[in-house]
Scaffold this motif. Structure first.
Motif, short mmCIF file in Angstrom:
data_model
loop_
_atom_site.label_atom_id
_atom_site.label_comp_id
_atom_site.label_asym_id
_atom_site.label_seq_id
_atom_site.Cartn_x
_atom_site.Cartn_y
_atom_site.Cartn_z
N GLU A 47 9.07 -13.02 -9.75
CA GLU A 47 10.05 -13.86 -10.46
C GLU A 47 11.47 -13.44 -10.14
N HIS A 48 11.66 -12.13 -9.96
CA HIS A 48 12.99 -11.60 -9.62
C HIS A 48 13.21 -11.56 -8.11
N LYS A 49 12.24 -12.10 -7.34
CA LYS A 49 12.32 -12.13 -5.87
C LYS A 49 12.53 -10.73 -5.29
N GLY A 50 11.89 -9.75 -5.92
CA GLY A 50 11.95 -8.39 -5.43
C GLY A 50 13.24 -7.65 -5.77
N LYS A 51 14.10 -8.25 -6.58
CA LYS A 51 15.40 -7.66 -6.90
C LYS A 51 15.39 -6.88 -8.22
N ILE A 52 14.24 -6.39 -8.59
CA ILE A 52 14.13 -5.58 -9.80
C ILE A 52 13.52 -4.23 -9.41
N SER A 53 14.07 -3.15 -9.94
CA SER A 53 13.64 -1.82 -9.53
C SER A 53 12.32 -1.42 -10.19
N ASN A 54 11.69 -0.40 -9.61
CA ASN A 54 10.44 0.11 -10.19
C ASN A 54 10.68 0.65 -11.59
N ARG A 55 11.83 1.28 -11.78
CA ARG A 55 12.15 1.86 -13.10
C ARG A 55 12.28 0.76 -14.16
N GLU A 56 12.92 -0.35 -13.80
CA GLU A 56 13.08 -1.46 -14.74
C GLU A 56 11.73 -2.08 -15.09
N LEU A 57 10.88 -2.24 -14.07
CA LEU A 57 9.55 -2.78 -14.32
C LEU A 57 8.74 -1.86 -15.22
N ALA A 58 8.83 -0.56 -14.95
CA ALA A 58 8.10 0.42 -15.76
C ALA A 58 8.55 0.36 -17.21
N SER A 59 9.85 0.20 -17.43
CA SER A 59 10.38 0.13 -18.78
C SER A 59 9.92 -1.14 -19.50
N LEU A 60 9.88 -2.26 -18.77
CA LEU A 60 9.47 -3.53 -19.37
C LEU A 60 8.00 -3.52 -19.79
N LEU A 61 7.17 -2.85 -18.97
CA LEU A 61 5.72 -2.90 -19.20
C LEU A 61 5.17 -1.65 -19.87
N GLY A 62 6.03 -0.67 -20.12
CA GLY A 62 5.56 0.55 -20.75
C GLY A 62 4.69 1.39 -19.83
N ASN B 134 2.86 2.83 -7.01
CA ASN B 134 1.51 2.79 -6.43
C ASN B 134 0.97 1.37 -6.34
N TRP B 135 1.18 0.60 -7.40
CA TRP B 135 0.73 -0.80 -7.40
C TRP B 135 1.44 -1.59 -6.29
N LYS B 136 2.71 -1.34 -6.15
CA LYS B 136 3.50 -2.06 -5.15
C LYS B 136 2.96 -1.82 -3.74
N CYS B 137 2.59 -0.57 -3.47
CA CYS B 137 2.06 -0.22 -2.14
C CYS B 137 0.65 -0.76 -1.95
N ARG B 138 -0.22 -0.52 -2.93
CA ARG B 138 -1.63 -0.89 -2.78
C ARG B 138 -1.85 -2.40 -2.76
N PRO C 56 -4.22 -4.85 -16.99
CA PRO C 56 -3.62 -6.19 -16.97
C PRO C 56 -2.15 -6.15 -16.58
N ASN C 57 -1.51 -4.98 -16.79
CA ASN C 57 -0.10 -4.86 -16.42
C ASN C 57 0.11 -4.86 -14.92
N ARG C 58 -0.96 -4.60 -14.17
CA ARG C 58 -0.84 -4.57 -12.71
C ARG C 58 -0.46 -5.94 -12.17
N ASP C 59 -1.12 -6.99 -12.69
CA ASP C 59 -0.77 -8.35 -12.27
C ASP C 59 0.55 -8.80 -12.89
N LYS C 60 0.81 -8.37 -14.14
CA LYS C 60 2.08 -8.72 -14.79
C LYS C 60 3.26 -8.14 -14.01
N GLY D 231 11.71 -1.79 -0.59
CA GLY D 231 11.07 -1.65 -1.89
C GLY D 231 9.81 -0.83 -1.91
N TRP D 232 9.55 -0.05 -0.85
CA TRP D 232 8.33 0.74 -0.81
C TRP D 232 8.44 2.02 -1.62
#
Length: 241
Positions: free
Chosen positions: A18-33, A41-45, A7-11, A204-205
């Motif tokens: 929401e951040h219009k792509g201005k949030i890093s992968n590391r920040e997203l990973a931290s937010l979602l655990g 990988n999700w971003k690319c696929r 479910p975190n994939r869609d989140k 952002g790839w």
């Protein structure tokens, strides 16, 4: 059993939009655990950049969350289950590659690998291949000194009373000139691919690790060019980083 879609994939995509792509992968990973690599990988696929530009989400893998095929799907009707038959064309998308490539296990394996790789991964592999070829050429085309002359037998002919031989001579300056021209073309191609990779990073790839490896390679390419070019710097922006 089908792999359940997280479910975190869609989140992750929703948050990124929401951040219009201005949030890093590391920040997203931290937010979602999640792991940073998972976010990448999700971003690319799921082609987040395409979703951001078009507003249309990919329908790929939506059936994963339900653990099977969509309701009403008849593709599996009459199927007894188990693995696909040997040499099944499903192993190659629509049988297209099978029609144009050799029908052997090695080729099919390469095609399957391509289907799971992101465009950034494919570009990186080509960069590595090109860089490796350039490095190997340093030894193969090495000219020792001005007396480094190569003689190659081109033709032999035997007459009634004589034996004829035709030789081709490659002088050191000719070999060096050919090497420099070939290296310049190869470096130009490599430089173009590296710049394309960097542009994809800015879009952002790439995750942090993928960005660092291209910076390291740029340094190596500049060092390589210093050894054969009086005007050594290919990536001049490195001087200001």
């Amino acid at each position: 059993m089908a792999k359940v879609r997280s479910p975190n994939r869609d989140k992750a995509l929703d948050t990124w939009l929401e951040h219009k792509g201005k949030i890093s992968n590391r920040e997203l990973a931290s937010l979602l655990g999640e792991k940073e690599k998972t976010i990448s990988n999700w971003k690319c696929r799921d082609q987040w950049n395409v979703v951001l530009q078009t507003g249309k989400r990919s329908t790929t893998n939506k059936s994963e969350s339900k653990g099977g095929a969509p309701k009403g799907n008849k593709n599996a009707k009459g199927n007894r289950g188990g693995a696909a038959p040997t040499r099944n064309t499903n192993a190659v998308s629509h049988g297209f590659f099978k029609r144009i490539f050799p029908d052997d296990e090695e080729t099919l394996h390469i095609v399957k690998e391509i289907e799971t790789k992101s465009p950034l991964d494919l570009l990186w592999e080509n960069i590595v291949i090109q860089y490796t070829a350039i490095i190997r050429a340093q030894k193969i085309m090495f000219v020792q000194n001005q007396q480094d002359e190569t003689r190659v037998l081109k033709k032999q002919k035997q007459g009634d009373d004589l034996w004829e031989e035709e030789w081709e001579y490659q002088h050191s300056w000719d070999k060096q000139a050919n090497f420099l021209q070939a290296q310049a073309r190869a470096l130009s191609t490599l430089t173009s691919m590296i710049k394309q990779y960097e542009e994809m990073c800015r879009q952002g790839w790439a995750n942090e690790e993928q960005q660092l490896r291209i910076q390291k390679l740029k340094t190596e390419v500049n060092k390589l060019n210093e050894e054969s070019n009086p005007d050594p710097v290919i990536f001049k922006d490195d001087l200001h980083e």
